[in-house]
Scaffold this motif. Structure first.
Motif, short mmCIF file in Angstrom:
data_model
loop_
_atom_site.label_atom_id
_atom_site.label_comp_id
_atom_site.label_asym_id
_atom_site.label_seq_id
_atom_site.Cartn_x
_atom_site.Cartn_y
_atom_site.Cartn_z
N GLN A 63 -23.55 -22.87 -2.96
CA GLN A 63 -24.91 -22.53 -3.39
C GLN A 63 -25.44 -21.44 -2.46
N PRO A 64 -26.39 -20.61 -2.93
CA PRO A 64 -26.93 -19.60 -2.02
C PRO A 64 -27.54 -20.27 -0.79
N GLN A 65 -27.17 -19.78 0.42
CA GLN A 65 -27.65 -20.39 1.66
C GLN A 65 -29.19 -20.37 1.75
N ALA A 66 -29.78 -19.32 1.18
CA ALA A 66 -31.24 -19.18 1.29
C ALA A 66 -31.99 -20.34 0.63
N SER A 67 -31.32 -21.03 -0.32
CA SER A 67 -32.01 -22.10 -1.03
C SER A 67 -31.91 -23.45 -0.32
N PRO B 290 -29.35 -28.36 7.85
CA PRO B 290 -28.20 -29.28 7.77
C PRO B 290 -27.38 -29.09 6.50
N ASN B 291 -28.08 -28.80 5.39
CA ASN B 291 -27.37 -28.60 4.13
C ASN B 291 -26.60 -27.29 4.10
N ARG B 292 -27.07 -26.31 4.87
CA ARG B 292 -26.36 -25.03 4.95
C ARG B 292 -25.01 -25.22 5.62
N LEU B 293 -25.01 -26.06 6.63
CA LEU B 293 -23.76 -26.32 7.35
C LEU B 293 -22.77 -27.01 6.43
N LYS B 294 -23.29 -28.04 5.72
CA LYS B 294 -22.44 -28.79 4.78
C LYS B 294 -21.93 -27.90 3.66
N ASN B 295 -22.82 -27.03 3.18
CA ASN B 295 -22.54 -26.18 2.03
C ASN B 295 -21.32 -25.27 2.25
N VAL B 296 -21.17 -24.76 3.47
CA VAL B 296 -20.07 -23.80 3.70
C VAL B 296 -18.83 -24.44 4.34
N GLN C 69 -3.09 -13.35 13.33
CA GLN C 69 -2.55 -13.88 14.57
C GLN C 69 -2.69 -12.93 15.76
N SER C 70 -3.30 -13.43 16.84
CA SER C 70 -3.49 -12.69 18.09
C SER C 70 -4.32 -11.43 17.95
N ARG C 71 -4.99 -11.27 16.83
CA ARG C 71 -5.82 -10.08 16.66
C ARG C 71 -7.30 -10.42 16.85
N ASN C 72 -8.06 -9.42 17.28
CA ASN C 72 -9.51 -9.58 17.38
C ASN C 72 -10.14 -9.16 16.06
N ILE C 73 -11.04 -10.00 15.58
CA ILE C 73 -11.64 -9.73 14.26
C ILE C 73 -13.15 -9.56 14.38
N LEU C 74 -13.66 -8.51 13.76
CA LEU C 74 -15.10 -8.35 13.60
C LEU C 74 -15.43 -8.79 12.18
N LEU C 75 -16.10 -9.93 12.09
CA LEU C 75 -16.40 -10.53 10.79
C LEU C 75 -17.77 -10.04 10.33
N VAL C 76 -17.82 -9.51 9.10
CA VAL C 76 -19.04 -8.84 8.64
C VAL C 76 -19.67 -9.54 7.44
N ASP C 77 -20.99 -9.70 7.50
CA ASP C 77 -21.73 -10.24 6.36
C ASP C 77 -23.03 -9.45 6.20
N ASP C 78 -23.70 -9.63 5.07
CA ASP C 78 -24.95 -8.88 4.89
C ASP C 78 -26.09 -9.50 5.68
N VAL C 79 -26.27 -10.82 5.56
CA VAL C 79 -27.39 -11.48 6.25
C VAL C 79 -26.89 -12.67 7.08
N PHE C 80 -27.40 -12.78 8.29
CA PHE C 80 -27.15 -13.93 9.16
C PHE C 80 -28.36 -14.83 9.02
N THR C 81 -28.22 -15.97 8.38
CA THR C 81 -29.38 -16.84 8.19
C THR C 81 -29.38 -17.91 9.29
N THR C 82 -28.48 -18.89 9.19
CA THR C 82 -28.35 -19.83 10.32
C THR C 82 -27.06 -19.53 11.08
N GLY C 83 -26.25 -18.68 10.53
CA GLY C 83 -24.96 -18.38 11.14
C GLY C 83 -23.86 -19.29 10.63
N ALA C 84 -24.22 -20.22 9.72
CA ALA C 84 -23.24 -21.21 9.25
C ALA C 84 -22.05 -20.55 8.54
N THR C 85 -22.33 -19.55 7.73
CA THR C 85 -21.25 -18.89 6.98
C THR C 85 -20.31 -18.14 7.92
#
Ligand SMILES: [Zn+2]
Ligand SMILES: [Zn+2]
Length: 263
Positions: A195-199, A203-209, A222-238
Protein backbone atom coordinates in the motif's frame (compact mmCIF):
# COMPACT_ATOMS: atom_id res chain seq x y z
CA UNK A 1 10.72 -9.04 -16.58
CA UNK A 2 13.73 -6.78 -16.21
CA UNK A 3 13.98 -6.00 -19.89
CA UNK A 4 10.29 -5.09 -19.81
CA UNK A 5 11.01 -2.62 -17.05
CA UNK A 6 13.70 -1.06 -19.21
CA UNK A 7 11.40 -0.86 -22.18
CA UNK A 8 8.69 0.77 -20.11
CA UNK A 9 11.13 3.30 -18.75
CA UNK A 10 12.19 4.27 -22.22
CA UNK A 11 8.66 4.58 -23.45
CA UNK A 12 7.23 8.06 -23.50
CA UNK A 13 3.76 8.14 -22.06
CA UNK A 14 1.00 8.46 -24.60
CA UNK A 15 -1.33 9.80 -21.95
CA UNK A 16 0.16 13.23 -21.84
CA UNK A 17 -2.94 15.17 -22.78
CA UNK A 18 -3.00 17.76 -25.50
CA UNK A 19 -0.72 17.74 -28.50
CA UNK A 20 1.04 20.83 -27.20
CA UNK A 21 1.64 19.26 -23.83
CA UNK A 22 3.00 16.15 -25.52
CA UNK A 23 5.25 18.23 -27.71
CA UNK A 24 6.47 20.21 -24.70
CA UNK A 25 7.20 17.05 -22.72
CA UNK A 26 9.27 15.71 -25.56
CA UNK A 27 10.93 18.77 -27.01
CA UNK A 28 10.81 21.41 -24.34
CA UNK A 29 12.20 24.64 -25.64
CA UNK A 30 12.47 28.17 -24.38
CA UNK A 31 11.25 29.42 -27.76
CA UNK A 32 7.99 27.52 -27.39
CA UNK A 33 7.55 29.03 -23.93
CA UNK A 34 8.02 32.48 -25.40
CA UNK A 35 5.13 32.03 -27.81
CA UNK A 36 2.90 29.93 -25.57
CA UNK A 37 3.76 30.80 -21.95
CA UNK A 38 2.45 28.05 -19.69
CA UNK A 39 1.53 28.58 -16.05
CA UNK A 40 3.98 27.49 -13.36
CA UNK A 41 2.73 24.17 -11.92
CA UNK A 42 3.19 25.50 -8.39
CA UNK A 43 2.12 29.16 -8.30
CA UNK A 44 0.16 29.40 -11.56
CA UNK A 45 2.06 32.53 -12.70
CA UNK A 46 2.70 32.67 -16.43
CA UNK A 47 6.29 31.66 -16.92
CA UNK A 48 8.59 34.02 -18.78
CA UNK A 49 11.68 32.57 -17.14
CA UNK A 50 12.39 29.33 -15.32
CA UNK A 51 12.14 25.76 -16.54
CA UNK A 52 9.62 23.54 -18.28
CA UNK A 53 7.30 23.40 -15.25
CA UNK A 54 8.31 26.09 -12.77
CA UNK A 55 8.68 29.84 -12.86
CA UNK A 56 12.07 31.27 -11.86
CA UNK A 57 10.77 32.31 -8.43
CA UNK A 58 9.50 28.84 -7.59
CA UNK A 59 12.76 27.30 -8.83
CA UNK A 60 14.65 29.58 -6.44
CA UNK A 61 12.32 28.72 -3.57
CA UNK A 62 13.54 25.09 -3.38
CA UNK A 63 15.85 24.76 -0.41
CA UNK A 64 18.49 22.12 0.15
CA UNK A 65 18.98 20.43 3.49
CA UNK A 66 22.39 21.68 4.56
CA UNK A 67 22.89 22.51 8.25
CA UNK A 68 22.73 20.06 11.17
CA UNK A 69 21.06 16.75 10.59
CA UNK A 70 21.29 13.28 12.11
CA UNK A 71 24.51 11.78 10.76
CA UNK A 72 22.82 8.40 10.28
CA UNK A 73 19.36 9.02 8.86
CA UNK A 74 19.78 12.64 7.74
CA UNK A 75 16.74 14.07 9.53
CA UNK A 76 17.25 17.80 10.06
CA UNK A 77 18.05 18.61 13.67
CA UNK A 78 15.74 20.79 15.67
CA UNK A 79 16.70 24.42 15.20
CA UNK A 80 17.35 24.70 18.93
CA UNK A 81 20.21 22.26 18.53
CA UNK A 82 23.02 24.71 19.02
CA UNK A 83 26.31 22.87 18.88
CA UNK A 84 26.56 22.18 15.18
CA UNK A 85 30.05 20.72 15.58
CA UNK A 86 28.81 17.88 17.72
CA UNK A 87 27.60 14.88 15.75
CA UNK A 88 23.84 14.78 16.04
CA UNK A 89 22.14 11.39 16.38
CA UNK A 90 18.33 11.48 16.40
CA UNK A 91 16.21 9.59 18.93
CA UNK A 92 14.93 7.10 16.42
CA UNK A 93 18.48 6.10 15.29
CA UNK A 94 19.54 5.92 18.93
CA UNK A 95 16.83 3.39 19.78
CA UNK A 96 16.82 1.47 16.52
CA UNK A 97 19.80 2.11 14.25
CA UNK A 98 18.92 1.74 10.57
CA UNK A 99 20.38 -0.98 8.36
CA UNK A 100 21.84 1.53 5.90
CA UNK A 101 25.02 3.33 6.97
CA UNK A 102 23.61 6.72 6.18
CA UNK A 103 20.72 8.42 4.44
CA UNK A 104 20.61 11.87 2.91
CA UNK A 105 17.89 13.84 1.15
CA UNK A 106 18.15 16.81 -1.16
CA UNK A 107 15.33 18.81 0.42
CA UNK A 108 12.24 18.70 2.62
CA UNK A 109 9.08 17.16 1.17
CA UNK A 110 7.06 20.36 1.11
CA UNK A 111 6.10 23.27 -1.11
CA UNK A 112 7.60 23.35 -4.59
CA UNK A 113 9.66 20.15 -4.26
CA UNK A 114 6.63 18.20 -3.05
CA UNK A 115 4.61 19.51 -5.97
CA UNK A 116 7.35 18.50 -8.46
CA UNK A 117 7.45 14.95 -7.10
CA UNK A 118 3.67 14.80 -7.16
CA UNK A 119 3.60 15.88 -10.82
CA UNK A 120 6.27 13.30 -11.67
CA UNK A 121 4.59 10.45 -9.83
CA UNK A 122 0.87 10.99 -9.99
CA UNK A 123 0.70 13.50 -12.84
CA UNK A 124 2.67 10.94 -14.85
CA UNK A 125 4.97 13.58 -16.28
CA UNK A 126 8.46 12.16 -16.72
CA UNK A 127 9.45 15.52 -18.24
CA UNK A 128 9.54 16.87 -14.66
CA UNK A 129 13.00 15.27 -14.49
CA UNK A 130 14.17 18.29 -16.48
CA UNK A 131 13.42 20.42 -13.40
CA UNK A 132 14.89 17.86 -11.03
CA UNK A 133 18.16 17.27 -12.88
CA UNK A 134 19.64 20.75 -12.21
CA UNK A 135 18.74 20.37 -8.52
CA UNK A 136 20.62 17.08 -8.38
CA UNK A 137 23.59 18.65 -10.17
CA UNK A 138 23.79 21.44 -7.60
CA UNK A 139 23.28 19.07 -4.67
CA UNK A 140 25.99 16.65 -5.75
CA UNK A 141 28.46 19.30 -6.94
CA UNK A 142 30.19 19.20 -3.55
CA UNK A 143 29.20 15.67 -2.52
CA UNK A 144 31.30 13.20 -4.43
CA UNK A 145 31.02 9.47 -3.95
CA UNK A 146 33.44 6.86 -5.22
CA UNK A 147 33.26 3.07 -5.49
CA UNK A 148 29.48 2.98 -5.21
CA UNK A 149 26.83 1.50 -7.50
CA UNK A 150 23.46 3.22 -7.81
CA UNK A 151 20.34 1.10 -7.33
CA UNK A 152 16.78 2.47 -7.38
CA UNK A 153 14.01 1.20 -5.11
CA UNK A 154 11.85 -0.68 -7.63
CA UNK A 155 8.13 -0.32 -8.17
CA UNK A 156 5.96 -3.40 -8.33
CA UNK A 157 5.54 -4.45 -11.96
CA UNK A 158 1.78 -3.87 -11.78
CA UNK A 159 2.26 -0.29 -10.67
CA UNK A 160 4.94 0.17 -13.31
CA UNK A 161 2.48 -0.91 -15.95
CA UNK A 162 -0.09 1.62 -14.71
CA UNK A 163 2.37 4.49 -14.46
CA UNK A 164 4.52 3.45 -17.41
CA UNK A 165 7.69 4.70 -15.81
CA UNK A 166 9.38 4.41 -12.47
CA UNK A 167 10.26 7.67 -10.77
CA UNK A 168 12.96 6.18 -8.51
CA UNK A 169 14.54 4.60 -11.59
CA UNK A 170 14.64 7.96 -13.38
CA UNK A 171 16.10 9.72 -10.34
CA UNK A 172 18.65 6.93 -9.76
CA UNK A 173 19.73 7.03 -13.38
CA UNK A 174 20.38 10.78 -13.14
CA UNK A 175 22.22 10.44 -9.84
CA UNK A 176 24.48 7.76 -11.35
CA UNK A 177 25.15 9.95 -14.37
CA UNK A 178 25.97 13.03 -12.27
CA UNK A 179 28.22 11.15 -9.82
CA UNK A 180 29.78 9.16 -12.65
CA UNK A 181 28.85 5.88 -10.96
CA UNK A 182 27.58 2.65 -12.52
CA UNK A 183 23.79 2.25 -12.52
CA UNK A 184 22.70 -1.12 -11.17
CA UNK A 185 18.92 -1.45 -11.40
CA UNK A 186 18.54 -5.22 -11.69
CA UNK A 187 19.37 -6.27 -8.14
CA UNK A 188 16.13 -5.65 -6.25
CA UNK A 189 12.64 -6.72 -7.15
CA UNK A 190 9.41 -5.72 -5.44
CA UNK A 191 7.52 -8.94 -4.98
CA UNK A 192 4.60 -7.63 -2.97
CA UNK A 193 2.38 -4.82 -4.12
CA UNK A 194 2.46 -2.71 -0.98
CA UNK A 195 0.00 0.00 0.00
CA UNK A 196 1.25 3.57 -0.46
CA UNK A 197 3.38 4.39 2.62
CA UNK A 198 1.81 7.85 2.86
CA UNK A 199 -1.54 6.29 3.77
CA UNK A 200 -0.20 4.41 6.82
CA UNK A 201 1.05 5.18 10.31
CA UNK A 202 4.61 4.34 11.36
CA UNK A 203 4.15 0.80 12.77
CA UNK A 204 2.05 -0.17 9.76
CA UNK A 205 4.64 1.30 7.39
CA UNK A 206 7.25 -1.04 8.81
CA UNK A 207 4.92 -4.02 8.47
CA UNK A 208 3.83 -2.94 5.00
CA UNK A 209 7.31 -3.17 3.45
CA UNK A 210 8.67 -6.08 5.47
CA UNK A 211 9.42 -8.82 2.94
CA UNK A 212 8.35 -6.60 0.01
CA UNK A 213 11.62 -7.08 -1.89
CA UNK A 214 13.85 -9.89 -2.98
CA UNK A 215 17.34 -9.73 -4.38
CA UNK A 216 18.22 -10.61 -7.95
CA UNK A 217 21.66 -11.22 -9.41
CA UNK A 218 23.30 -11.40 -6.00
CA UNK A 219 26.75 -11.72 -7.54
CA UNK A 220 26.39 -8.11 -8.72
CA UNK A 221 25.83 -6.94 -5.16
CA UNK A 222 28.39 -8.99 -3.28
CA UNK A 223 31.10 -6.87 -1.61
CA UNK A 224 29.92 -3.78 -3.44
CA UNK A 225 28.85 -0.45 -2.00
CA UNK A 226 25.34 0.54 -3.02
CA UNK A 227 23.69 3.93 -3.11
CA UNK A 228 20.00 3.12 -2.83
CA UNK A 229 17.73 5.77 -4.35
CA UNK A 230 14.08 6.62 -3.78
CA UNK A 231 11.91 9.66 -4.44
CA UNK A 232 10.68 10.31 -0.89
CA UNK A 233 12.02 9.25 2.51
CA UNK A 234 8.98 9.11 4.78
CA UNK A 235 9.90 6.97 7.79
CA UNK A 236 12.80 5.31 6.03
CA UNK A 237 11.05 1.93 6.21
CA UNK A 238 11.25 1.28 2.46
CA UNK A 239 14.90 2.25 2.10
CA UNK A 240 15.74 0.33 5.26
CA UNK A 241 14.04 -2.81 3.96
CA UNK A 242 15.83 -2.45 0.61
CA UNK A 243 19.12 -2.07 2.49
CA UNK A 244 18.34 -5.17 4.56
CA UNK A 245 17.84 -7.28 1.43
CA UNK A 246 21.01 -5.90 -0.16
CA UNK A 247 23.00 -6.67 3.00
CA UNK A 248 21.56 -10.19 3.00
CA UNK A 249 22.92 -10.46 -0.53
CA UNK A 250 26.28 -9.48 1.01
CA UNK A 251 26.46 -5.87 -0.10
CA UNK A 252 29.21 -3.98 1.67
CA UNK A 253 28.02 -0.47 2.58
CA UNK A 254 24.51 0.76 1.72
CA UNK A 255 23.84 4.50 1.61
CA UNK A 256 20.39 5.88 0.91
CA UNK A 257 19.51 8.96 -1.08
CA UNK A 258 16.07 10.45 -1.61
CA UNK A 259 14.98 13.57 -3.36
CA UNK A 260 12.83 14.66 -0.45
CA UNK A 261 12.54 13.99 3.22
CA UNK A 262 9.08 14.02 4.78
CA UNK A 263 8.89 16.24 7.85
ZN1 LIG B 1 5.88 29.57 -9.73
ZN1 LIG C 1 18.55 9.55 12.71
Amino acid sequence: MISMRKVINLKISHKLGSQLQFFKEKFYSKALDFFFPQPCVYCDAKRISGGPYLCGMCQDAIQFISSSYCYLCGIPANLSYEDSKEKFLCGSCRTKPPVFEKARSLGIHQGVLRKLIHELKYGMRPGVMKEIQPLLEIYFSNRKLKDFYVTPIPLHLKKLEQREFDQAYLIGQKVAEILDLAFLPEVLERTVETQPQASLNKPNRLKNVRGAFRSLNEEKVQSRNILLVDDVFTTGATLNEGARILKQAKANRVYAFSLARAN
